[in-house]
Design a protein around this motif. Structure first.
Motif, PDB file in Angstrom:
ATOM      1  N   GLU A  85      20.055  13.799 -51.878  1.00 30.65           N
ATOM      2  CA  GLU A  85      19.460  12.890 -50.889  1.00 30.65           C
ATOM      3  C   GLU A  85      20.105  11.507 -50.967  1.00 30.65           C
ATOM      4  O   GLU A  85      20.506  10.934 -49.955  1.00 30.65           O
TER       5      GLU A  85
ATOM      6  N   VAL B  36      23.712  11.494 -49.660  1.00 33.81           N
ATOM      7  CA  VAL B  36      23.790  11.574 -48.198  1.00 33.81           C
ATOM      8  C   VAL B  36      23.396  10.233 -47.567  1.00 33.81           C
ATOM      9  O   VAL B  36      24.075   9.738 -46.664  1.00 33.81           O
ATOM     10  N   ILE B  37      22.326   9.653 -48.060  1.00 31.41           N
ATOM     11  CA  ILE B  37      21.868   8.362 -47.513  1.00 31.41           C
ATOM     12  C   ILE B  37      22.926   7.292 -47.750  1.00 31.41           C
ATOM     13  O   ILE B  37      23.221   6.484 -46.868  1.00 31.41           O
TER      14      ILE B  37
ATOM     15  N   PHE C  85      26.270   8.157 -45.601  1.00 34.31           N
ATOM     16  CA  PHE C  85      26.133   8.085 -44.140  1.00 34.31           C
ATOM     17  C   PHE C  85      25.060   7.060 -43.747  1.00 34.31           C
ATOM     18  O   PHE C  85      24.021   7.425 -43.187  1.00 34.31           O
TER      19      PHE C  85
ATOM     20  N   LEU D  99      23.545   7.035 -40.110  1.00 33.62           N
ATOM     21  CA  LEU D  99      22.712   8.126 -39.591  1.00 33.62           C
ATOM     22  C   LEU D  99      21.255   7.688 -39.513  1.00 33.62           C
ATOM     23  O   LEU D  99      20.769   6.938 -40.354  1.00 33.62           O
TER      24      LEU D  99
ATOM     25  N   GLU E 234      18.391  12.340 -38.494  1.00 31.06           N
ATOM     26  CA  GLU E 234      19.653  13.044 -38.721  1.00 31.06           C
ATOM     27  C   GLU E 234      19.834  13.395 -40.203  1.00 31.06           C
ATOM     28  O   GLU E 234      20.298  14.488 -40.535  1.00 31.06           O
ATOM     29  N   VAL E 235      19.454  12.475 -41.088  1.00 26.77           N
ATOM     30  CA  VAL E 235      19.554  12.746 -42.520  1.00 26.77           C
ATOM     31  C   VAL E 235      18.607  13.886 -42.895  1.00 26.77           C
ATOM     32  O   VAL E 235      18.979  14.800 -43.632  1.00 26.77           O
TER      33      VAL E 235
ATOM     34  N   MET F   7      20.084  17.115 -41.741  1.00 27.16           N
ATOM     35  CA  MET F   7      21.229  17.488 -42.570  1.00 27.16           C
ATOM     36  C   MET F   7      20.770  18.097 -43.890  1.00 27.16           C
ATOM     37  O   MET F   7      21.370  19.046 -44.393  1.00 27.16           O
ATOM     38  N   LEU F   8      19.682  17.561 -44.443  1.00 29.03           N
ATOM     39  CA  LEU F   8      19.177  18.038 -45.734  1.00 29.03           C
ATOM     40  C   LEU F   8      18.236  19.228 -45.598  1.00 29.03           C
ATOM     41  O   LEU F   8      17.817  19.807 -46.592  1.00 29.03           O
TER      42      LEU F   8
ATOM     43  N   LEU G 282      12.459  12.985 -42.981  1.00 31.60           N
ATOM     44  CA  LEU G 282      13.037  12.258 -44.106  1.00 31.60           C
ATOM     45  C   LEU G 282      11.945  11.731 -45.030  1.00 31.60           C
ATOM     46  O   LEU G 282      12.147  11.593 -46.234  1.00 31.60           O
TER      47      LEU G 282
ATOM     48  N   THR H 248      11.303  13.443 -48.315  1.00 35.30           N
ATOM     49  CA  THR H 248      12.238  13.411 -49.439  1.00 35.30           C
ATOM     50  C   THR H 248      11.753  12.478 -50.532  1.00 35.30           C
ATOM     51  O   THR H 248      11.074  11.476 -50.279  1.00 35.30           O
TER      52      THR H 248
ATOM     53  N   TYR I 195      13.306   8.921 -50.188  1.00 42.05           N
ATOM     54  CA  TYR I 195      12.610   8.072 -49.215  1.00 42.05           C
ATOM     55  C   TYR I 195      11.317   7.527 -49.819  1.00 42.05           C
ATOM     56  O   TYR I 195      11.013   6.345 -49.695  1.00 42.05           O
TER      57      TYR I 195
END
Length: 131
Positions: free
Chosen positions: A23, A26-27, A30, A33, A37-38, A41-42, A47, A50, A53
Motif C-alpha cells: 500500500e 503504491v501510494i 503514484f 492517483l 484508483e489506488v 489497483m490494490l 482506500l 487499507t 490510509y
C-alpha cells in the motif's frame, strides 16, 4: 500483489505487514492517483479500508488536534491579555473619575475628563457619589 498476499500468506501478522508495505509503495510511487484508483489497483473496495490510509488518517487527525490546541491557547492568551488591558484601563478611568468627583467636578465633567464609559456607572452601585 495485494490480492496475492491476502490469498497466499496464512500468517496474519506477516500478511498485514506485506500488504501495508505494498500500500505504502503504491501510494508513494503514484501520488497523482486518486484514492479510488489506488484502492482499485490494490483490489480494495475503498482506500479507507487499507491499513496505510487508516494510519495516515490517524496521524493527520492527531496533528490537527495538536495544532488546534496550540492555536486555541494562543488565541486564549491574546484574548486574556486584551481583556486584562481593558480592565486595567477601566479601573484607572474609574479611579480618575472618583478623584475628580471628590475634588468637586460634576459627574459629566468627571466622565469627560476620565474617559470612563457612562454605561459603566449604571452597572456600579454607588457610582457618581464622592467619597
Amino acid at each position: 500483489m495485494a490480492k496475492l498476499a491476502r490469498q497466499e500468506i496464512s500468517n496474519p501478522t506477516l500478511r498485514d505487514e506485506i500488504i501495508k508495505l505494498i500500500e505504502e509503495m503504491v501510494i508513494e510511487r503514484f501520488p497523482s492517483l486518486s484514492p479510488q484508483e489506488v484502492a482499485q489497483m490494490l483490489g480494495f473496495a475503498d482506500l479507507k479500508d487499507t491499513r496505510a490510509y487508516q494510519e495516515i488518517f490517524a496521524e493527520g487527525k492527531q496533528e490537527g488536534k495538536q495544532e488546534g490546541k496550540q492555536e486555541g491557547k494562543q488565541e486564549g492568551k491574546q484574548e486574556g491579555k486584551q481583556e486584562g488591558k481593558q480592565e486595567g484601563r477601566n479601573e484607572k478611568a474609574r479611579e480618575v473619575f472618583d478623584k475628580l468627583l471628590r475634588r468637586g467636578f460634576s459627574e459629566q465633567e468627571a466622565l469627560e475628563l476620565s474617559g470612563l464609559d457612562p454605561l459603566s456607572l449604571s452597572a456600579d452601585s454607588g457610582a457618581g457619589t464622592p467619597q
